[in-house]
Write an enzyme that holds these catalytic residues in place. Structure first.
Site, PDB file in Angstrom:
ATOM      1  CG  HIS A 151      -0.336   0.025   2.532  1.00 57.32           C
ATOM      2  ND1 HIS A 151       0.195  -1.101   3.106  1.00 57.32           N
ATOM      3  CD2 HIS A 151      -0.136   1.031   3.410  1.00 57.32           C
ATOM      4  CE1 HIS A 151       0.682  -0.789   4.293  1.00 57.32           C
ATOM      5  NE2 HIS A 151       0.513   0.502   4.505  1.00 57.32           N
ATOM      6  CD  GLN A 207       1.530   0.940   9.141  1.00 60.06           C
ATOM      7  OE1 GLN A 207       0.942   1.549  10.013  1.00 60.06           O
ATOM      8  NE2 GLN A 207       1.325  -0.333   8.921  1.00 60.06           N
ATOM      9  CE1 TYR A 229      -0.538   4.128  11.794  1.00 60.41           C
ATOM     10  CE2 TYR A 229      -0.876   5.298   9.728  1.00 60.41           C
ATOM     11  CZ  TYR A 229      -1.045   4.177  10.511  1.00 60.41           C
ATOM     12  OH  TYR A 229      -1.694   3.085   9.994  1.00 60.41           O
ATOM     13  CG  HIS A 287       0.736   4.968   4.858  1.00 57.87           C
ATOM     14  ND1 HIS A 287      -0.359   5.351   5.561  1.00 57.87           N
ATOM     15  CD2 HIS A 287       0.989   3.693   5.211  1.00 57.87           C
ATOM     16  CE1 HIS A 287      -0.761   4.344   6.308  1.00 57.87           C
ATOM     17  NE2 HIS A 287       0.046   3.323   6.106  1.00 57.87           N
TER      18      HIS A 287
END
Length: 160
Positions: free
Chosen positions: A61, A129, A125, A63
């Protein structure tokens, strides 16, 4: 107070945390495609005047913490980003059409949330991550014994 951007008649501070995934969440981004994908996303964002404040390409993914001008809606920007990046990836890597038929590189949809004045939390964050995923992968690796290798003999003196 964070610096607000400005255009002809507007002062604005529009930050968004966005997450989107490749089709079927295939873990391909870390392979040979990561560098090209990062370059494409940076170029497309710059073209639309979108600032990437923080961003990471995870294995399955993406971000991003971005600042999008108010004249562009988040949905139109994401349609543009996913659509153009998909076409550009297929142009650069013709072999992807066999993995992602019909030029569908990204999964449908995305996650978005607005970020207020406390964007430091979101930046942290996004950075953490990646570290957390790497640690999780390292901890989940199992070592199996070779069933064909002789087991070590126990020392009878050590058992007492």
């Amino acid at each position: 107070m964070p610096k607000a951007n400005s255009s002809a008649h507007t002062k604005w501070l529009c930050k968004y945390h966005i997450v989107f995934t490749p089709k079927y969440r295939r873990k391909i981004i870390y392979n040979q495609y990561k560098k090209d994908l990062a370059e494409i996303i940076h170029d497309l964002c710059a073209y639309k005047g979108v600032e990437i404040i923080e961003g990471h390409l995870m294995s399955d993914h993406v971000h991003m913490l971005v600042s999008i001008p108010p004249k562009i809606s988040v949905s139109s920007f994401m349609g543009y980003l996913k659509g153009k990046s998909s076409l550009m990836m297929f142009d650069r890597h013709a072999n992807l059409k066999y993995k992602f038929g019909n030029r569908h590189f990204w999964a449908e949809g995305y996650y978005v949330s607005t970020v207020g004045l406390n964007d430091a939390t979101i930046k942290k964050y996004i950075r953490d991550q990646e570290r957390a995923d790497i640690l999780k992968d390292k901890m989940s690796v199992k070592e199996y014994e070779d069933p064909f290798r002789a087991k070590p003999q126990k020392d009878p003196e050590m058992e007492q």
